[in-house]
Design a protein around this motif. Structure first.
Motif, PDB file in Angstrom:
ATOM      1  N   ILE A 326       0.847  -1.200   0.000  1.00  0.00           N
ATOM      2  CA  ILE A 326       0.000   0.000   0.000  1.00  0.00           C
ATOM      3  C   ILE A 326       0.880   1.246   0.000  1.00  0.00           C
ATOM      4  O   ILE A 326       0.601   2.222  -0.701  1.00  0.00           O
ATOM      5  CB  ILE A 326      -0.972  -0.037   1.202  1.00  0.00           C
ATOM      6  CG1 ILE A 326      -1.923  -1.211   1.018  1.00  0.00           C
ATOM      7  CG2 ILE A 326      -1.743   1.283   1.340  1.00  0.00           C
ATOM      8  CD1 ILE A 326      -2.856  -1.471   2.162  1.00  0.00           C
ATOM      9  N   GLN A 327       1.985   1.179   0.742  1.00  0.00           N
ATOM     10  CA  GLN A 327       2.921   2.308   0.730  1.00  0.00           C
ATOM     11  C   GLN A 327       3.439   2.540  -0.706  1.00  0.00           C
ATOM     12  O   GLN A 327       3.521   3.675  -1.171  1.00  0.00           O
ATOM     13  CB  GLN A 327       4.092   2.044   1.688  1.00  0.00           C
ATOM     14  CG  GLN A 327       5.006   3.235   1.780  1.00  0.00           C
ATOM     15  CD  GLN A 327       6.121   3.113   2.824  1.00  0.00           C
ATOM     16  OE1 GLN A 327       7.031   3.910   2.805  1.00  0.00           O
ATOM     17  NE2 GLN A 327       6.058   2.158   3.721  1.00  0.00           N
ATOM     18  N   ASP A 328       3.752   1.440  -1.404  1.00  0.00           N
ATOM     19  CA  ASP A 328       4.244   1.571  -2.790  1.00  0.00           C
ATOM     20  C   ASP A 328       3.192   2.199  -3.688  1.00  0.00           C
ATOM     21  O   ASP A 328       3.485   3.081  -4.494  1.00  0.00           O
ATOM     22  CB  ASP A 328       4.565   0.177  -3.371  1.00  0.00           C
ATOM     23  CG  ASP A 328       5.961  -0.249  -2.980  1.00  0.00           C
ATOM     24  OD1 ASP A 328       6.671   0.568  -2.354  1.00  0.00           O
ATOM     25  OD2 ASP A 328       6.316  -1.407  -3.284  1.00  0.00           O
ATOM     26  N   LYS A 329       1.958   1.740  -3.530  1.00  0.00           N
ATOM     27  CA  LYS A 329       0.869   2.256  -4.371  1.00  0.00           C
ATOM     28  C   LYS A 329       0.674   3.760  -4.116  1.00  0.00           C
ATOM     29  O   LYS A 329       0.474   4.541  -5.041  1.00  0.00           O
ATOM     30  CB  LYS A 329      -0.417   1.475  -4.066  1.00  0.00           C
ATOM     31  CG  LYS A 329      -1.544   1.773  -5.018  1.00  0.00           C
ATOM     32  CD  LYS A 329      -2.708   0.806  -4.839  1.00  0.00           C
ATOM     33  CE  LYS A 329      -3.929   1.302  -5.572  1.00  0.00           C
ATOM     34  NZ  LYS A 329      -5.107   0.483  -5.383  1.00  0.00           N
ATOM     35  N   LEU A 330       0.767   4.139  -2.847  1.00  0.00           N
ATOM     36  CA  LEU A 330       0.613   5.557  -2.506  1.00  0.00           C
ATOM     37  C   LEU A 330       1.758   6.365  -3.119  1.00  0.00           C
ATOM     38  O   LEU A 330       1.552   7.442  -3.696  1.00  0.00           O
ATOM     39  CB  LEU A 330       0.587   5.719  -0.978  1.00  0.00           C
ATOM     40  CG  LEU A 330       0.509   7.157  -0.468  1.00  0.00           C
ATOM     41  CD1 LEU A 330      -0.773   7.841  -0.934  1.00  0.00           C
ATOM     42  CD2 LEU A 330       0.584   7.200   1.064  1.00  0.00           C
ATOM     43  N   TYR A 331       2.976   5.815  -3.011  1.00  0.00           N
ATOM     44  CA  TYR A 331       4.131   6.518  -3.590  1.00  0.00           C
ATOM     45  C   TYR A 331       3.935   6.707  -5.096  1.00  0.00           C
ATOM     46  O   TYR A 331       4.201   7.779  -5.636  1.00  0.00           O
ATOM     47  CB  TYR A 331       5.421   5.743  -3.288  1.00  0.00           C
ATOM     48  CG  TYR A 331       6.589   6.281  -4.075  1.00  0.00           C
ATOM     49  CD1 TYR A 331       7.077   7.571  -3.831  1.00  0.00           C
ATOM     50  CD2 TYR A 331       7.182   5.517  -5.090  1.00  0.00           C
ATOM     51  CE1 TYR A 331       8.132   8.085  -4.582  1.00  0.00           C
ATOM     52  CE2 TYR A 331       8.229   6.037  -5.839  1.00  0.00           C
ATOM     53  CZ  TYR A 331       8.693   7.330  -5.576  1.00  0.00           C
ATOM     54  OH  TYR A 331       9.713   7.844  -6.328  1.00  0.00           O
ATOM     55  N   ASN A 335       4.021  10.211  -6.895  1.00  0.00           N
ATOM     56  CA  ASN A 335       5.040  10.433  -7.919  1.00  0.00           C
ATOM     57  C   ASN A 335       4.395  10.885  -9.232  1.00  0.00           C
ATOM     58  O   ASN A 335       4.872  11.802  -9.895  1.00  0.00           O
ATOM     59  CB  ASN A 335       5.818   9.122  -8.114  1.00  0.00           C
ATOM     60  CG  ASN A 335       7.113   9.367  -8.828  1.00  0.00           C
ATOM     61  OD1 ASN A 335       7.654  10.471  -8.755  1.00  0.00           O
ATOM     62  ND2 ASN A 335       7.605   8.373  -9.540  1.00  0.00           N
ATOM     63  N   GLN A 336       3.296  10.257  -9.563  1.00  0.00           N
ATOM     64  CA  GLN A 336       2.605  10.568 -10.819  1.00  0.00           C
ATOM     65  C   GLN A 336       1.998  11.981 -10.784  1.00  0.00           C
ATOM     66  O   GLN A 336       2.117  12.741 -11.727  1.00  0.00           O
ATOM     67  CB  GLN A 336       1.488   9.555 -11.011  1.00  0.00           C
ATOM     68  CG  GLN A 336       1.193   9.274 -12.438  1.00  0.00           C
ATOM     69  CD  GLN A 336       0.182   8.120 -12.530  1.00  0.00           C
ATOM     70  OE1 GLN A 336      -0.438   7.720 -11.542  1.00  0.00           O
ATOM     71  NE2 GLN A 336       0.018   7.615 -13.720  1.00  0.00           N
ATOM     72  N   ASP A 347      -4.515  21.933  -6.883  1.00  0.00           N
ATOM     73  CA  ASP A 347      -4.712  20.997  -7.986  1.00  0.00           C
ATOM     74  C   ASP A 347      -4.144  19.609  -7.621  1.00  0.00           C
ATOM     75  O   ASP A 347      -4.791  18.582  -7.856  1.00  0.00           O
ATOM     76  CB  ASP A 347      -4.024  21.578  -9.239  1.00  0.00           C
ATOM     77  CG  ASP A 347      -4.324  20.748 -10.457  1.00  0.00           C
ATOM     78  OD1 ASP A 347      -5.501  20.393 -10.628  1.00  0.00           O
ATOM     79  OD2 ASP A 347      -3.377  20.427 -11.211  1.00  0.00           O
ATOM     80  N   HIS A 348      -2.935  19.588  -7.049  1.00  0.00           N
ATOM     81  CA  HIS A 348      -2.359  18.302  -6.620  1.00  0.00           C
ATOM     82  C   HIS A 348      -3.312  17.607  -5.648  1.00  0.00           C
ATOM     83  O   HIS A 348      -3.609  16.427  -5.798  1.00  0.00           O
ATOM     84  CB  HIS A 348      -1.025  18.518  -5.880  1.00  0.00           C
ATOM     85  CG  HIS A 348       0.094  18.985  -6.762  1.00  0.00           C
ATOM     86  ND1 HIS A 348       1.021  19.913  -6.358  1.00  0.00           N
ATOM     87  CD2 HIS A 348       0.440  18.634  -8.027  1.00  0.00           C
ATOM     88  CE1 HIS A 348       1.900  20.112  -7.324  1.00  0.00           C
ATOM     89  NE2 HIS A 348       1.568  19.361  -8.356  1.00  0.00           N
ATOM     90  N   LEU A 349      -3.751  18.369  -4.647  1.00  0.00           N
ATOM     91  CA  LEU A 349      -4.595  17.747  -3.603  1.00  0.00           C
ATOM     92  C   LEU A 349      -5.873  17.169  -4.204  1.00  0.00           C
ATOM     93  O   LEU A 349      -6.319  16.093  -3.815  1.00  0.00           O
ATOM     94  CB  LEU A 349      -4.929  18.757  -2.499  1.00  0.00           C
ATOM     95  CG  LEU A 349      -3.755  19.240  -1.636  1.00  0.00           C
ATOM     96  CD1 LEU A 349      -4.228  20.209  -0.557  1.00  0.00           C
ATOM     97  CD2 LEU A 349      -3.025  18.064  -0.975  1.00  0.00           C
ATOM     98  N   ASN A 350      -6.432  17.896  -5.177  1.00  0.00           N
ATOM     99  CA  ASN A 350      -7.665  17.395  -5.805  1.00  0.00           C
ATOM    100  C   ASN A 350      -7.447  16.066  -6.516  1.00  0.00           C
ATOM    101  O   ASN A 350      -8.347  15.236  -6.585  1.00  0.00           O
ATOM    102  CB  ASN A 350      -8.208  18.406  -6.817  1.00  0.00           C
ATOM    103  CG  ASN A 350      -8.793  19.609  -6.114  1.00  0.00           C
ATOM    104  OD1 ASN A 350      -9.144  19.521  -4.937  1.00  0.00           O
ATOM    105  ND2 ASN A 350      -8.874  20.739  -6.809  1.00  0.00           N
ATOM    106  N   LYS A 351      -6.232  15.888  -7.043  1.00  0.00           N
ATOM    107  CA  LYS A 351      -5.991  14.677  -7.842  1.00  0.00           C
ATOM    108  C   LYS A 351      -5.545  13.474  -7.004  1.00  0.00           C
ATOM    109  O   LYS A 351      -5.566  12.350  -7.495  1.00  0.00           O
ATOM    110  CB  LYS A 351      -4.911  14.976  -8.892  1.00  0.00           C
ATOM    111  CG  LYS A 351      -5.418  15.878 -10.006  1.00  0.00           C
ATOM    112  CD  LYS A 351      -4.328  16.133 -11.007  1.00  0.00           C
ATOM    113  CE  LYS A 351      -4.831  17.050 -12.122  1.00  0.00           C
ATOM    114  NZ  LYS A 351      -3.742  17.870 -12.664  1.00  0.00           N
ATOM    115  N   LEU A 352      -5.131  13.709  -5.766  1.00  0.00           N
ATOM    116  CA  LEU A 352      -4.574  12.604  -4.971  1.00  0.00           C
ATOM    117  C   LEU A 352      -5.684  11.800  -4.279  1.00  0.00           C
ATOM    118  O   LEU A 352      -5.874  11.873  -3.059  1.00  0.00           O
ATOM    119  CB  LEU A 352      -3.567  13.158  -3.954  1.00  0.00           C
ATOM    120  CG  LEU A 352      -2.265  13.658  -4.584  1.00  0.00           C
ATOM    121  CD1 LEU A 352      -1.490  14.546  -3.623  1.00  0.00           C
ATOM    122  CD2 LEU A 352      -1.393  12.482  -5.041  1.00  0.00           C
TER     123      LEU A 352
END
Ligand code: HEM
Length: 490
Positions: A326-331, A335-336, A347-352
């Motif tokens: 799960i840590q990897d998936k979050l990273y 990263n993306q 904008d970043h926060l909206n997409k995460l």
């Protein structure tokens, strides 16, 4: 005819076909006049240990079911373990919801001559304090305007960690990271509140008294919990817990009073920057509030915003360490969306999206506020019972949010379950409470947590060292072990 009168006089659910049962019919441990269920407590001949509050709630449920009466001295409580019962309870909230007041804090305020603050007031006074605070503490646009300052604080955390790395090594062990998290939370909230830097996460610039302040806030929460969950001997005699609580509180009020006073003096020099303190001072007269009320509000925010947020991040780091996939998936998501950018934007926060699922899931598993409450201001139907005015309804969030009835594989950390959030009963996870009286710092806390996690994940893979933590007694249900981490540079 009787049913019709009942429906008019009380808040009665129309769909109930049978006559309502009375408060006396609610199951619960044996209660005697004046003392209530005192003899059911450990140390008084019984088996229940209020100090182990989470276990206490769970054991009570296993003995009596989803609605349980618990009386101690003159206080009548009804514990609710079902989201539908909690939904009915919140319907009675109205414009001025009454939450059960924390008696140790009331006694302390009386002793120190402090007027009631937002978290410890009721009725019209609460409404005035809340309407003064809502525009800068709860509105989404206001919270987003704090993002640049919060970015700065989060960057200081990374600078602090980077200083610990030797030039040749790509991994470090960081002991007692929980203390850094409390310092970080204090810095976030003080920066936003009155634009006053305490440099909590900068070892070179940190003000001398800041370490002691966060330690005292921690002691305040632990001792307030111990006092609240033990027979109230401290009301009449200064027990050891009371003395520690009072000493820590005096230090907190002295220091925050000084910070607020300095910020107040500096207001005319703060380059026109909008701060919560400035906003409050401008609008206080319109809300019938004094400067002292504003100081009380600011102290409330500083105190309520430290151990709560720090505990949430502590558990998040634990959950991610113990679930590396799960840590990897979050990273990958971070990263993306954000890449190496140092400035996190709206904008970043909206997409995460996954980050938000991760945070919700960690809060579900470890609600740092294990129970919440409302005091009934009129006789009300809850389930099949008519419960009289004055009774405290206790919502057993931590029990429900870990129940298999509402969550498949309830004890496993599975952020994906939040992708289909609409399928989750909204009253089954109430990490920040509900309605007009829900946590006023919710959005601020969430934004702090997102930023901290983004910055940490961008730079490091985190690995928890040590045994699984248990629970520490206190108002905030925090881990009973320090947070020791290995941080590996990515
Ligand atoms: C993860 C972090 C946090 C959690 C889990 C949390 C949880 C809660 C909960 C459950 C309540 C009771 C709500 C209700 O009765 O419905 C509450 C109230 C409150 N919280 Fe938070 N909180 C957090 C962070 C913060 C922060 C950062 C601040 C301040 C900046 C704050 C300030 C307050 C205040 C002042 C109240 C009392 C509100 C009122 O009575 O009107 N909290 N919080």
């Amino acid at each position: 005819m009787i049913k019709k009168v009942c429906q008019q006089v009380f808040k009665v659910n129309n769909s109930t076909p049978n006559a309502l049962k009375s408060y006396a019919d609610i199951p619960g441990p044996r209660s005697v006049p004046l003392l209530g269920s005192l003899f059911s407590l450990k140390g008084f001949g019984g088996e229940y240990n209020l100090l182990e509050f989470r276990d206490f709630q769970d054991i009570l449920q296993s003995h009596y079911g989803n609605i349980v009466k618990w009386e101690l001295f003159n206080q009548k409580n009804v514990y609710l373990y079902d989201p539908d019962l909690i939904r009915q309870a919140f319907k009675t909230d109205g414009n001025t919801p009454h939450r059960s007041l924390l008696f140790p804090i009331l006694k302390l305020h009386k002793k120190l001559g402090i007027k009631s603050t937002l978290s410890n007031s009721q009725g019209e006074r609460w409404r005035k304090l809340r309407s003064l605070s809502n525009p800068c503490m709860a509105r989404p646009q206001a919270i987003l305007s704090y993002l640049p300052n919060q970015n700065q604080v989060a960057n200081e955390l990374i600078d602090l960690i980077e200083q610990k790395f030797h030039t040749t090594s790509n991994s470090i062990t960081y002991h007692k990271f929980d203390q850094i998290l409390r310092l970080l939370a204090l810095e976030y909230v003080s920066e936003i509140a009155f634009d006053k830097r305490l440099y909590c996460v900068d070892e070179k610039k940190r003000l001398a008294d800041v370490d002691q302040l966060v330690t005292c806030i921690n002691t305040f929460f632990i001792q307030a919990g111990r006092l609240l969950f033990s027979p109230p001997v401290w009301k009449y005699y200064p027990t050891k817990d009371w003395v520690e609580f009072e000493q820590a509180s005096r230090y907190i009020y002295k220091k925050t009073g000084e910070y607020i006073h300095n910020a107040y003096e500096d207001l005319s020099n703060n380059h026109g920057k909008q701060t919560i303190l400035k906003e409050f001072l401008v609008r206080k007269d319109k809300h019938g509030m004094s400067t002292d009320d504003v100081v009380g509000l600011m102290t409330d925010f500083l105190m309520a915003g430290v151990d709560t947020t720090a505990t949430a991040i502590h558990y998040l780091l634990y959950d991610l360490s113990t679930n590396p996939a799960i840590q990897d998936k979050l990273y990958q998501e971070i990263n993306q969306v954000v890449g190496n950018s140092g400035e996190i934007t709206e904008d970043h926060l909206n997409k995460l999206k996954y980050l938000k699922c991760v945070v919700k899931e960690s809060l579900r598993l470890h609600s740092s506020v294990p129970a919440n409450s409302r005091i009934l201001t009129e006789d009300t139907q809850i389930g099949d019972y008519l419960i009289p005015k004055g009774v405290v309804l206790v919502f057993c969030n931590s029990f429900i949010s870990k129940s298999e009835k509402y969550f498949k594989n309830a004890t496993s950390f599975n952020p994906d379950r939040w992708i289909h959030e609409k399928e989750i009963n909204p009253y089954a996870v109430l990490s920040f409470g509900f309605g007009a009286r829900m946590c006023i710092g919710r959005r601020i806390a969430e934004q702090e947590i997102y930023l901290t996690m983004i910055k940490l994940m961008q730079k490091y893979r985190v690995e928890y060292i040590g045994e699984k933590p248990g629970l520490k007694i206190g108002l905030v249900a925090a881990p009973n072990r320090p947070l020791d981490l290995n941080l590996h540079r990515r």
